[in-house]
Design an enzyme around this catalytic site. Structure first.
Site, PDB file in Angstrom:
ATOM      1  CG  HIS A 158       0.084   3.050  -9.855  1.00 23.29           C
ATOM      2  ND1 HIS A 158       0.721   1.712 -10.483  1.00 23.29           N
ATOM      3  CD2 HIS A 158       0.200   3.134  -8.535  1.00 23.29           C
ATOM      4  CE1 HIS A 158       1.091   1.189  -8.748  1.00 23.29           C
ATOM      5  NE2 HIS A 158       1.184   1.843  -7.924  1.00 23.29           N
ATOM      6  CG  ASP A 366      -4.176   1.048 -18.744  1.00 24.13           C
ATOM      7  OD1 ASP A 366      -3.936   1.626 -18.318  1.00 24.13           O
ATOM      8  OD2 ASP A 366      -4.513   0.283 -19.687  1.00 24.13           O
TER       9      ASP A 366
END
Length: 470
Positions: A158, A366
């Site tokens: 992720h 991110d």
């Protein structure tokens, strides 16, 4: 079709999956309900050794079994606080300056992965497929293979996968990549992350990469792919609209007294670029006096990992910056930054997004950033806000209707805010339509279903082949 076994560091409770959990939990639970299966992982509790070794706590919800275990204090300190979050998290987010490495913590990380895998083996059936999530569990498949498990096993990362020269800062980098090669399918958020893994394989593991993303390394064959995690945009839009007349929204609108609203929502983490964001907002007020008293930044940053020193420092830094900027620009009836260090219900946040003129999402790095996607989905299409988004968020590759910024460029972010605040309605609507089309094309269901389809297409390993395809 066999059951689905989902393994993640934390397991959402049955109650959370019915409304308060984030999009990932909702998406994973949807797949589990369809196929039947088990969601296995840490309960979040630190327990005695006796309790930890007693076996998983099982809770049934229809066709889904929630199986959780507690961690001892030593395991929590070494596996979770230690190697996962003091080594892997900072390095994978390109913050080597904040990383530390201790052999004992790495040994604890591998020990806990092996212990968790041993607990799961007792729950497995021969035709189950296993989906492992995120950086806490990189050695999990290797541990399962060592116990003779031949089931299909996939892994989804992720967070970003760092470029080889960054990854080399972790002393056991080769062992980690060797562990990843025990999976049948590796999923990454972006093509950049996949390429970084491929570069490591070819430059440092003497492996080969094929055009279709197949990899051979350490005597094993596996597949890699890009699977962009998404949201269910129409569901978010409906919820945001439904909640827009609730008391919390009316109170916010009343308190703003017609001022423009910039919304930011992040976990309290150094990867999110929060201090840089505050300083860009300060520059807006400094360089454009007409906005003083006419725009408010609401920053919601729930605390996380509050027992880790680097997270204590980012909280102190943010509180200082908010106080300093507010001291400089506040009036008797005006506070420029409303900094809220607390958790809010997800649907309450969606309705607040709908009321704001700008979504300010500027991480330094991110993997994807679902807040950016949620902000877009929550907007009123007749009068949408503008997303100001960091180029270092994985979502930037999809949301071409956003105003993209470099979070290291405070003046550039200030100018982007100015542009977004002044953007005419037709331009805002056009950008919103572009972003919504991207969200619908790659929603959470597409992410989930495409990964599981590709994992199910992998040939089943034969007995004695648990270590990898030869």
């Amino acid at each position: 079709m066999g059951r689905l076994i989902v393994v993640s560091n934390r397991v959402a409770t049955p109650t959370e999956t019915k409304g308060s959990a984030g999009g990932l939990a909702v998406g994973v639970f949807g797949a589990l309900k369809d196929a039947g299966g088990v969601w296995f992982g840490w309960s979040g509790d630190v327990v005695s050794e006796t309790v930890a070794n007693a076996g998983p706590m099982l809770e049934q919800d229809g066709a889904v079994t929630f199986a959780t275990v507690g961690l001892t204090r030593k395991d929590y300190d070494q596996y979770y606080r230690g190697f996962s979050n003091a080594t892997l998290w900072p390095v994978f987010h390109y913050r080597n300056d904040l990383a530390r490495y201790e052999r004992e913590e790495y040994a604890g990380y591998r020990r806990v992965n092996a212990w968790l895998a041993h607990k799961l083996v007792k729950l497995l059936e021969p035709d189950d497929i296993i989906w492992i999530h995120d950086y806490h569990l990189i050695p999990f498949a290797e541990a399962l293979r060592s116990e003779g498990v031949t089931n299909r096993i996939g892994f989804f990362l992720h967070i970003p996968f760092p470029a080889p020269q960054i990854l080399l800062n972790i002393p056991p980098h080769e062992e980690l990549v060797k562990s990843l090669s025990c999976y049948d399918l590796l999923g990454f958020q972006t093509a950049t992350d996949q390429q970084a893994f491929h570069d490591y394989v070819t430059r440092h593991a003497r492996g080969t990469v094929s055009a279709d993303g197949s990899v051979e390394a350490f005597g094993r064959k596996l597949r890699t792919g890009v699977y962009r995690i998404g949201v269910f945009p129409d569901e978010i839009a409906e919820q945001a609209k439904r909640y827009e007349s609730r008391q919390h929204v009316l109170e916010l609108k009343q308190s703003l007294e017609g001022r423009k609203l910039i919304m930011s929502v992040d976990r309290l983490d150094y990867s999110k670029g929060l201090v840089e964001r505050f300083r860009a907002f300060e520059l807006l007020l400094e360089r454009s006096p007409e906005w003083r008293g006419n725009v408010t930044l609401v920053q919601i940053a729930p605390p996380t990992r509050s027992d880790v020193a680097t997270y204590q420092k980012i909280r102190q830094d943010l509180e200082y910056e908010a106080g300093r900027i507010n001291g400089r620009y506040s009036g008797l009836d005006y506070t420029p930054i409303r900094y809220l260090n607390q958790q809010y219900d997800r649907w309450k946040l969606m309705s607040l997004f709908r009321e704001s003129q700008i979504g300010f999402v500027t991480p330094l790095h991110d993997g994807m950033n679902l807040v950016a996607k949620e902000y877009v989905a929550a907007q009123n299409p007749d009068d949408p806000g503008v997303l100001v988004l960091s180029i270092f968020a994985g979502a930037a590759a999809e949301l071409s209707g956003a105003v993209l910024v470099n979070p290291h460029d405070a003046i550039g972010m200030c100018e982007a805010l100015q542009r977004a605040l002044q953007m005419p309605l037709d331009a805002r609507q056009r950008r919103h339509e572009i972003n919504m089309a991207a969200l619908r094309e790659n929603d959470l269901g597409v992410w989930r279903d495409s990964f599981l389809r590709d994992l199910r297409s992998v040939p089943v390993r034969r007995a004695g082949e648990a270590g990898g395809h030869q």
